[in-house]
Structures are given as structure tokens and as C-alpha cells.
Scaffold this active site. Structure first.
Site, PDB file in Angstrom:
ATOM      1  N   SER A  35       0.842  -1.194   0.000  1.00 38.59           N
ATOM      2  CA  SER A  35       0.000   0.000   0.000  1.00 38.59           C
ATOM      3  C   SER A  35       0.874   1.240   0.000  1.00 38.59           C
ATOM      4  O   SER A  35       1.696   1.433   0.909  1.00 38.59           O
ATOM      5  CB  SER A  35      -0.903   0.014   1.236  1.00 38.59           C
ATOM      6  OG  SER A  35      -1.497   1.288   1.386  1.00 38.59           O
ATOM      7  N   HIS A  61      -1.226  -1.237  -4.311  1.00 40.62           N
ATOM      8  CA  HIS A  61      -2.512  -0.927  -3.700  1.00 40.62           C
ATOM      9  C   HIS A  61      -2.585   0.570  -3.396  1.00 40.62           C
ATOM     10  O   HIS A  61      -1.693   1.130  -2.756  1.00 40.62           O
ATOM     11  CB  HIS A  61      -2.669  -1.741  -2.408  1.00 40.62           C
ATOM     12  CG  HIS A  61      -4.034  -1.677  -1.798  1.00 40.62           C
ATOM     13  ND1 HIS A  61      -5.087  -2.434  -2.232  1.00 40.62           N
ATOM     14  CD2 HIS A  61      -4.507  -0.939  -0.763  1.00 40.62           C
ATOM     15  CE1 HIS A  61      -6.154  -2.185  -1.497  1.00 40.62           C
ATOM     16  NE2 HIS A  61      -5.827  -1.272  -0.602  1.00 40.62           N
ATOM     17  N   ASP A  90      -4.898   3.433  -1.634  1.00 40.44           N
ATOM     18  CA  ASP A  90      -5.998   3.669  -0.692  1.00 40.44           C
ATOM     19  C   ASP A  90      -6.571   5.059  -0.892  1.00 40.44           C
ATOM     20  O   ASP A  90      -5.943   6.061  -0.544  1.00 40.44           O
ATOM     21  CB  ASP A  90      -5.493   3.528   0.749  1.00 40.44           C
ATOM     22  CG  ASP A  90      -5.202   2.080   1.125  1.00 40.44           C
ATOM     23  OD1 ASP A  90      -6.109   1.251   1.000  1.00 40.44           O
ATOM     24  OD2 ASP A  90      -4.062   1.792   1.534  1.00 40.44           O
ATOM     25  N   MET A 139      -9.242   7.741   0.183  1.00 43.14           N
ATOM     26  CA  MET A 139     -10.097   8.073   1.328  1.00 43.14           C
ATOM     27  C   MET A 139     -10.615   9.497   1.187  1.00 43.14           C
ATOM     28  O   MET A 139      -9.896  10.381   0.723  1.00 43.14           O
ATOM     29  CB  MET A 139      -9.310   7.942   2.633  1.00 43.14           C
ATOM     30  CG  MET A 139      -8.629   6.595   2.822  1.00 43.14           C
ATOM     31  SD  MET A 139      -7.757   6.516   4.398  1.00 43.14           S
ATOM     32  CE  MET A 139      -6.797   5.020   4.172  1.00 43.14           C
ATOM     33  N   HIS A 184      -8.522   1.073  -4.055  1.00 45.51           N
ATOM     34  CA  HIS A 184      -9.504   0.785  -3.007  1.00 45.51           C
ATOM     35  C   HIS A 184     -10.219   2.083  -2.647  1.00 45.51           C
ATOM     36  O   HIS A 184      -9.643   2.980  -2.031  1.00 45.51           O
ATOM     37  CB  HIS A 184      -8.774   0.197  -1.799  1.00 45.51           C
ATOM     38  CG  HIS A 184      -9.658  -0.129  -0.644  1.00 45.51           C
ATOM     39  ND1 HIS A 184      -9.149  -0.510   0.583  1.00 45.51           N
ATOM     40  CD2 HIS A 184     -11.010  -0.143  -0.499  1.00 45.51           C
ATOM     41  CE1 HIS A 184     -10.151  -0.733   1.415  1.00 45.51           C
ATOM     42  NE2 HIS A 184     -11.290  -0.500   0.776  1.00 45.51           N
ATOM     43  N   MET A 210     -12.401   4.065  -0.553  1.00 44.33           N
ATOM     44  CA  MET A 210     -13.054   4.242   0.750  1.00 44.33           C
ATOM     45  C   MET A 210     -13.742   5.602   0.713  1.00 44.33           C
ATOM     46  O   MET A 210     -13.379   6.545   1.428  1.00 44.33           O
ATOM     47  CB  MET A 210     -12.028   4.140   1.876  1.00 44.33           C
ATOM     48  CG  MET A 210     -11.555   2.719   2.106  1.00 44.33           C
ATOM     49  SD  MET A 210     -10.143   2.598   3.234  1.00 44.33           S
ATOM     50  CE  MET A 210      -8.814   2.743   2.053  1.00 44.33           C
ATOM     51  N   MET A 232     -11.663  -6.266   5.179  1.00 47.40           N
ATOM     52  CA  MET A 232     -10.899  -5.352   6.028  1.00 47.40           C
ATOM     53  C   MET A 232     -10.609  -6.025   7.371  1.00 47.40           C
ATOM     54  O   MET A 232     -11.530  -6.458   8.065  1.00 47.40           O
ATOM     55  CB  MET A 232     -11.693  -4.062   6.268  1.00 47.40           C
ATOM     56  CG  MET A 232     -11.967  -3.237   5.024  1.00 47.40           C
ATOM     57  SD  MET A 232     -10.469  -2.664   4.188  1.00 47.40           S
ATOM     58  CE  MET A 232      -9.697  -1.666   5.481  1.00 47.40           C
ATOM     59  N   GLY A 289      -1.373   1.146   9.840  1.00 45.95           N
ATOM     60  CA  GLY A 289      -0.676   0.816  11.081  1.00 45.95           C
ATOM     61  C   GLY A 289      -1.537   0.310  12.214  1.00 45.95           C
ATOM     62  O   GLY A 289      -1.071   0.233  13.358  1.00 45.95           O
ATOM     63  N   ASP A 346      -6.893  -6.608   3.813  1.00 45.10           N
ATOM     64  CA  ASP A 346      -6.346  -5.260   3.961  1.00 45.10           C
ATOM     65  C   ASP A 346      -6.349  -4.876   5.431  1.00 45.10           C
ATOM     66  O   ASP A 346      -7.403  -4.672   6.021  1.00 45.10           O
ATOM     67  CB  ASP A 346      -7.177  -4.273   3.144  1.00 45.10           C
ATOM     68  CG  ASP A 346      -6.556  -2.886   3.078  1.00 45.10           C
ATOM     69  OD1 ASP A 346      -5.543  -2.644   3.757  1.00 45.10           O
ATOM     70  OD2 ASP A 346      -7.101  -2.034   2.351  1.00 45.10           O
ATOM     71  N   GLY A 347      -5.144  -4.795   6.001  1.00 46.95           N
ATOM     72  CA  GLY A 347      -5.017  -4.317   7.371  1.00 46.95           C
ATOM     73  C   GLY A 347      -4.249  -5.252   8.286  1.00 46.95           C
ATOM     74  O   GLY A 347      -4.636  -6.396   8.460  1.00 46.95           O
TER      75      GLY A 347
END
Length: 227
Positions: free
Chosen positions: A11, A36, A38, A40, A69, A71, A140, A148, A176-177
């Protein structure tokens, strides 16, 4: 060609924001399978990151798969922009709007692989009628919004049940995570085949010293390789 071999997707949320192009080339050279991204919006999740212009800017630096992704809510007005920016996979959240069927249709119509993401508190019972419309389901294993965070172990059983539900359909299960060499084997054993990792890949390295990226990727991969 569809395959269920485990793929590592770093990511870029954990990369050096001032050097995205070099970071992406470095991490791919060190063994990344996908990249990846992210996205947001500060609304659906409590953080604000990237938009279509950033995706378009980094696209020429990605030689593997650009896994975007979303979000964000709403999703539909932005699908074409992210597709035009070069996304290979576009993933929307089940929780982001009332008409996920339409959203998945629109993603495929835009020429992308369609992904469906599920928050930790969301069950899999609502996706039965969507399985033939998706190419990827992202589970998720942290609450979306920040990198983190600690891995949520209850999602292992969710993935195991999801894998059984998918059956022989060509659908990837992405995690993811909180992926590390300790958590990756739990998810691979449950049936996941795409592992998103941010800090676990980028820690200790830099554009000037990318070797730790490779060491981190190999450590995750070794943890899921069966003898």
C-alpha cells in the site's frame, strides 16, 4: 489467467509521498505483485488521501496491477475518473451506498475488475447475490481509515466462510489491514490470495535503500509458502 497463488500488494499509503514514482518502481523491483492505492474521502472514513489525478500520475510507474480501493461515499460519480486514471481493479465498499449492484455494474462497464470491500463489522450474508458480479472481495482486517492498526482476528473465520461461499468462482480474496509475517499465514490458510501490506513492506527502507522492501516482502511470502 486467474490463479490463487498468494500475491503481495504494498500500500503506497506507507510510501514516501514525495517520491511515489520511485517508491513504486523500487517496491516492484523488490518483488511486489500488485500496487494498492488507498483512496479516502474524509467522509466515509476519517482520513483524506488521493484522487484520480494522483492515480493518473503514478500509473506510468506501475508495471504490475493498479489496485484502487475506494473508501469513499458516494462511489458512482467517481468510477469513470478512476478508470480513466488507469485503475485495473476498482473496489467499492458494500457499506458506502444503497445500490452496490449498480456500482459493481458500473465498475465493470468502465473496463475495470470489480472489487467489493467489507468492513470488520459486516457479515458475508449480504453478498450471496453479488458473487457473480465481482472479481475480488476485500476483507478489512482493521477499521478503514488509517494505516498501522492492529489486526482484527475475528476476520479469519469470516474469510474461511467466504472462501467456502465463493466455491470455484474466479474471485480473489484480498486482505487489507495488519498484515505481517505473523498474520499473513492465518489469512492464506483461510483462503486469501491477495495480501495488502503497508508499513510491513515499507518499514526500514527508502528509495535510496530499497533492499529492506525486498526483505520484508520475502518474509511475508515465506510465511505463507507451504513446504
Amino acid at each position: 489467467m486467474f490463479d490463487r497463488s498468494v500475491k503481495i500488494a504494498p500500500s503506497i499509503l506507507s510510501a514516501d509521498f514525495a517520491n511515489f514514482g520511485q517508491e513504486i518502481r523500487a517496491v516492484e523491483a523488490q518483488g511486489a505483485d500488485w500496487i494498492h492505492v488507498d483512496v479516502m474521502d474524509g467522509h466515509f472514513v476519517p482520513n483524506l488521501t488521493f484522487g484520480p489525478p494522483l492515480c493518473k500520475a503514478i500509473r506510468p510507474h506501475i508495471s504490475t496491477v493498479m489496485d484502487v480501493h475506494l473508501m469513499i461515499a458516494p462511489v458512482d460519480p467517481y468510477i469513470d475518473a478512476f478508470a480513466d486514471a488507469g485503475a485495473d481493479v476498482l473496489t467499492a465498499h458494500l457499506e458506502a451506498g444503497p445500490h452496490i449492484h449498480r456500482t459493481l455494474q458500473a465498475i465493470r462497464a468502465a473496463g475495470c475488475k470489480a472489487g467489493l470491500a467489507l468492513n470488520p463489522g459486516t457479515g458475508i450474508e449480504d453478498i450471496d447475490y453479488l458473487l457473480d458480479m465481482v472479481d475480488l472481495i476485500c476483507v478489512m482486517t482493521v477499521n478503514p481509515g488509517f494505516g498501522g492498526q492492529k489486526f482484527i482476528h475475528s476476520q479469519v473465520e469470516k474469510v474461511r466462510n467466504l472462501r467456502a461461499m465463493i466455491g470455484d468462482r474466479p474471485v480473489h480474496i484480498e486482505i487489507d489491514g495488519g498484515i505481517t509475517p505473523e498474520t499473513a499465514p492465518l489469512m492464506a490458510a483461510a483462503g486469501a490470495d491477495v495480501l495488502v501490506a503497508g508499513s510491513a513492506v515499507f518499514k526500514g527502507g527508502s528509495v535510496e535503500d530499497p533492499a529492506p522492501y525486498g526483505e520484508n516482502i520475502r518474509a511475508i511470502r515465506a510465511s505463507v509458502d507451504t513446504p
